[in-house]
Design a protein around this motif. Structure first.
Motif, short mmCIF file in Angstrom:
data_model
loop_
_atom_site.label_atom_id
_atom_site.label_comp_id
_atom_site.label_asym_id
_atom_site.label_seq_id
_atom_site.Cartn_x
_atom_site.Cartn_y
_atom_site.Cartn_z
N GLY A 40 127.22 65.70 95.83
CA GLY A 40 126.19 64.69 96.03
C GLY A 40 126.05 64.20 97.45
N MET A 41 126.91 64.66 98.37
CA MET A 41 126.85 64.23 99.76
C MET A 41 127.06 65.42 100.68
SD MET A 41 129.14 60.71 99.67
CE MET A 41 128.56 60.09 101.24
N SER A 42 126.17 65.62 101.63
CA SER A 42 126.39 66.63 102.65
C SER A 42 127.49 66.16 103.60
CB SER A 42 125.10 66.87 103.45
OG SER A 42 124.80 65.73 104.24
N ALA A 43 127.92 67.03 104.49
CA ALA A 43 128.93 66.64 105.47
C ALA A 43 128.44 65.49 106.34
CB ALA A 43 129.31 67.84 106.34
N VAL A 44 127.16 65.50 106.70
CA VAL A 44 126.61 64.41 107.50
C VAL A 44 126.56 63.12 106.70
CG1 VAL A 44 124.57 63.57 108.73
CG2 VAL A 44 125.29 65.94 109.02
N ASP A 45 126.18 63.21 105.42
CA ASP A 45 126.17 62.01 104.57
C ASP A 45 127.57 61.43 104.44
OD1 ASP A 45 123.44 62.22 104.05
OD2 ASP A 45 123.75 63.51 102.31
N LEU A 46 128.56 62.31 104.25
CA LEU A 46 129.94 61.85 104.14
C LEU A 46 130.39 61.21 105.44
CD1 LEU A 46 132.61 61.63 102.61
CD2 LEU A 46 133.13 63.99 103.30
N ALA A 47 130.01 61.82 106.56
CA ALA A 47 130.36 61.26 107.87
C ALA A 47 129.76 59.87 108.05
CB ALA A 47 129.89 62.20 108.97
N ARG A 48 128.49 59.71 107.67
CA ARG A 48 127.84 58.40 107.78
C ARG A 48 128.51 57.37 106.90
NH1 ARG A 48 121.85 61.15 107.56
NH2 ARG A 48 121.61 61.53 109.81
N TYR A 49 128.88 57.78 105.70
CA TYR A 49 129.58 56.88 104.78
C TYR A 49 130.91 56.40 105.40
CZ TYR A 49 133.06 55.95 101.15
OH TYR A 49 134.10 55.41 100.43
N LEU A 50 131.67 57.35 105.96
CA LEU A 50 132.97 56.99 106.53
C LEU A 50 132.81 56.07 107.75
CD1 LEU A 50 134.70 60.47 106.26
CD2 LEU A 50 135.32 58.42 104.97
N LEU A 51 131.82 56.36 108.58
CA LEU A 51 131.59 55.50 109.74
C LEU A 51 131.19 54.10 109.32
CD1 LEU A 51 129.75 58.05 112.06
CD2 LEU A 51 132.04 57.11 112.39
N GLN A 52 130.41 54.01 108.27
CA GLN A 52 130.02 52.69 107.76
C GLN A 52 131.22 51.94 107.21
OE1 GLN A 52 127.41 52.65 104.28
NE2 GLN A 52 126.32 50.87 105.10
N GLN A 53 132.10 52.65 106.51
CA GLN A 53 133.27 52.01 105.92
C GLN A 53 134.27 51.53 106.98
OE1 GLN A 53 133.91 51.49 102.44
NE2 GLN A 53 131.70 51.89 102.50
N PHE A 54 134.45 52.32 108.04
CA PHE A 54 135.46 51.99 109.04
C PHE A 54 134.90 51.22 110.23
CE2 PHE A 54 137.68 55.18 106.61
CZ PHE A 54 139.01 54.77 106.66
N GLY A 55 133.60 51.25 110.40
CA GLY A 55 132.99 50.47 111.47
C GLY A 55 132.74 51.22 112.76
N SER A 56 133.54 52.25 113.03
CA SER A 56 133.35 53.03 114.25
C SER A 56 134.13 54.33 114.14
CB SER A 56 133.82 52.26 115.48
OG SER A 56 135.23 52.14 115.49
N LEU A 57 133.80 55.27 114.99
CA LEU A 57 134.53 56.53 115.03
C LEU A 57 135.98 56.32 115.44
CD1 LEU A 57 134.20 59.61 114.66
CD2 LEU A 57 133.53 59.74 117.06
#
Length: 224
Positions: A40-57
């Motif tokens: 249900g999530m592409s690699a980019v979608d997963l990356a965006r989700y993780l960045l949102q959860q952690f706040g920054s790279l």
């Protein structure tokens, strides 16, 4: 939609090859590292989700294993991959900075020390040995302790300076608790070391207290 079905110019890997890594967003860079997404999530979608959860790279890449693995799509394999990428980046940047012509500006030293010590979880003490032109000769780990305790022996530091023919020295240690404020023990050690090094014509230039966000110069604070 899977990334492979995106227009070629929008796929992160092809975009990197065409325009260079600097053209990619944080999410696109992370997507290349992740390689695949989850259901249900592409690699980019997963990356965006993780960045949102952690706040920054930066926060994501420095997360500990337990914290990272609590998020969907993440496991020990991801943690080890992130840790390797982070350490490679740290070593490359540290090597570049160590090769800089001079270590005579507090900010240049502070940036170097944050790379070396900023992410340590226990207290670590380093000596930066310099020549007469303030060029870095060696960086030596003096001790590695618990989160709350570390021991540095003045005699050993003086011996190191003489062995490496250093004419100047910078001491540094981290405060894992996050406060870059010198303690009474830090001040006392600095003064003992300064006096001992002066006896062998080695100049103590500074003593830095390092956290992940800051490196405080005791010379600028008036203790040297």
């Amino acid at each position: 939609m899977s990334i492979k079905h995106w227009p070629e110019g929008e796929r992160p890997r092809e975009k990197l090859l065409a325009h260079g890594a600097t053209a990619l967003s944080d999410a696109e860079l992370l997507a290349i590292l992740l390689r695949t997404g989850i259901q249900g999530m592409s690699a980019v979608d997963l990356a965006r989700y993780l960045l949102q959860q952690f706040g920054s790279l930066a926060q994501l890449m420095s997360a500990d294993a337990a914290t990272l693995c609590r998020h969907k799509g993440m496991g020990m394999a991801s943690y080890t991959q992130f840790a390797v990428v982070r350490e490679i980046g740290r070593r490359v940047l540290a090597a570049d900075m160590a090769a800089a012509p001079l270590f005579d500006q507090p900010q240049a030293v502070a940036d170097y020390l944050r790379l070396q010590l900023g992410q340590e979880k226990v207290e670590v003490c380093l000596a930066l040995l310099l020549n007469q032109q303030n060029r870095l000769l060696h960086t030596v780990e003096l001790s590695r302790g618990t989160v709350a305790e570390n021991t540095v022996y003045v005699r050993e530091v003086v011996t190191l300076a003489l062995q490496h023919h250093a004419t100047a020295l910078i001491l540094a240690h981290n405060h894992p608790g996050g406060l870059a404020t010198p303690s009474a023990e830090d001040i006392a050690l600095t003064r003992r070391l300064q006096q001992a090094l002066a006896l062998v014509d080695v100049h103590l230039l500074d003593h830095f207290i390092v956290t992940s966000q800051h490196a405080a110069s005791m010379a600028e604070l008036g203790y040297i």
